[in-house]
Write a protein that holds these residues in place. Sequence first.
Motif, PDB file in Angstrom:
ATOM      1  N   ILE A   8      12.234  -6.679  -7.172  1.00 46.14           N
ATOM      2  CA  ILE A   8      11.167  -6.080  -6.372  1.00 46.14           C
ATOM      3  C   ILE A   8       9.810  -6.562  -6.868  1.00 46.14           C
ATOM      4  O   ILE A   8       8.905  -6.878  -6.079  1.00 46.14           O
ATOM      5  N   ALA A  52       2.361  -5.276  -6.656  1.00 48.00           N
ATOM      6  CA  ALA A  52       3.810  -5.243  -6.829  1.00 48.00           C
ATOM      7  C   ALA A  52       4.257  -3.992  -7.580  1.00 48.00           C
ATOM      8  O   ALA A  52       5.279  -3.386  -7.246  1.00 48.00           O
ATOM      9  N   SER A  83       9.300  -4.821   4.735  1.00 47.61           N
ATOM     10  CA  SER A  83       8.237  -5.806   4.580  1.00 47.61           C
ATOM     11  C   SER A  83       7.998  -6.554   5.883  1.00 47.61           C
ATOM     12  O   SER A  83       6.851  -6.779   6.293  1.00 47.61           O
ATOM     13  N   TRP A 133       0.341 -13.774  -2.694  1.00 45.53           N
ATOM     14  CA  TRP A 133       1.198 -14.878  -3.108  1.00 45.53           C
ATOM     15  C   TRP A 133       0.402 -16.036  -3.710  1.00 45.53           C
ATOM     16  O   TRP A 133       0.961 -16.888  -4.396  1.00 45.53           O
ATOM     17  N   ASN A 184       9.315 -10.357  -5.873  1.00 42.57           N
ATOM     18  CA  ASN A 184       9.378 -10.633  -4.434  1.00 42.57           C
ATOM     19  C   ASN A 184       8.237 -10.015  -3.648  1.00 42.57           C
ATOM     20  O   ASN A 184       8.086 -10.306  -2.457  1.00 42.57           O
ATOM     21  N   ASN A 185       7.440  -9.164  -4.290  1.00 44.35           N
ATOM     22  CA  ASN A 185       6.420  -8.437  -3.538  1.00 44.35           C
ATOM     23  C   ASN A 185       5.062  -8.443  -4.228  1.00 44.35           C
ATOM     24  O   ASN A 185       4.457  -7.386  -4.448  1.00 44.35           O
ATOM     25  N   LYS A 212       0.989  -4.311   5.302  1.00 41.97           N
ATOM     26  CA  LYS A 212       1.118  -4.377   3.845  1.00 41.97           C
ATOM     27  C   LYS A 212      -0.072  -5.108   3.239  1.00 41.97           C
ATOM     28  O   LYS A 212      -0.661  -4.645   2.250  1.00 41.97           O
ATOM     29  N   SER A 255      13.937  -3.116   1.458  1.00 37.73           N
ATOM     30  CA  SER A 255      12.638  -3.667   1.083  1.00 37.73           C
ATOM     31  C   SER A 255      12.309  -4.892   1.922  1.00 37.73           C
ATOM     32  O   SER A 255      11.153  -5.095   2.324  1.00 37.73           O
ATOM     33  N   LEU A 276       4.317  -0.902  -5.320  1.00 40.10           N
ATOM     34  CA  LEU A 276       5.520  -0.868  -4.485  1.00 40.10           C
ATOM     35  C   LEU A 276       6.745  -0.478  -5.305  1.00 40.10           C
ATOM     36  O   LEU A 276       7.617   0.277  -4.839  1.00 40.10           O
TER      37      LEU A 276
END
Length: 393
Positions: free
Chosen positions: A41, A370, A328, A49, A44-45, A347, A324, A373
Amino acid sequence: MRATTQAALATTGALPLAEASQPGRLLSLDVFRGLTVMAMILVNNPGDWGHIYPPLEHAEWNGCTPTDLIFPFFLFIVGVSLVYALDGPKRRGAPRGPLLARVARRAALLFGLGLLTSLYPHFDFSTVRIMGVLQRIGLVFFGCSVIFLTTSWRTQLLVLGALLVGYAGLLQAVPVPGFGAANLAPATNLGAWLDRLVLTEPHLWKTSRTWDPEGLLGTLSALGTGLLGGLAAQWLRRPAPEPAAKVAWLFVAAGAAIVLGLIWNGWFPINKALWTSSYVLYAGGLAGAALAALYWLCDVQGYRRYAGPALDYGVNAITVFFLSAILSRTFGLFKLLGPQGDAAGLKEWLYEWGIAPWFADPRNASLAGALVLLLIWWGILHWMRRKSVVVKV
């Protein structure tokens, strides 16, 4: 998927706390799974990015970062879980047909959930990615379960060796049609060629459309990661030796795998995207060491006071993984005006307005996004575990 108060078997291996201390059940396995999913998690979040700390990114090609260990850790855990689910029926001589049918149904469900994740929300079958993380989990679960149910641990060790050596030979010795000599480049290796031939380019990883990090050929070596987990589980389930000796020898085996992986890296580089044989040994050895440490702490010494968050995640691992991804993509459907006047998904909008302004370093802001979340999911999963709600796959 369906909610149940029973233990989720095989693919998730989730166990209710009341059963965790029973003989043959591993609390450490749920903790290990939970920590792995929490790490998933987290990486990936990110909030942004474009601003990520290097350890939270995958290696560009060859090499291995902490992020590159998450998926093999989970496949290792799948191997451990399926042994704990199927060893009892195997020892009792239960009919193999119904067991294999149950395995096949669960593998198909995992593969189907992966396809659903790829299809959602536009359901464009002409460009849907056929392979993916859940798809590979399903295939590895099925393959390792069949091998476990039909062979002894000695045969499984031989199969593991054959898979790793055979996969290395395929990638490093077999010429690639249309490209010439064997190579390990992203778009021209044998696995990439096979994926384009069988799956076709529109159904590959959308970032490249020329190769897929969860492609067909790499699934063979990924079976090796699951087999390593299965062999570790069979060692831990032995009535002898004493727990301390089991832990010590598991550490020895894990260390040997790490060293062999690093040696093999010299001519078959550690590479997650190709799931190279050296990567299987290196990551599998680290997973074995992590399991040995957690087994000693949680199951032997009884240190469970701080295991709650990991257990919350570990009991419903597949649930949080699937939801998730779905949530997303759902948030991405809602476009709002960001601080810079550009349209952003829900988001991203929440991150840009509520988190990013509080941090001078954008990498810290991205990490904070992150972590927020991660905390939100922890609250949901903690409530589910307190209510004895386990989603069974």
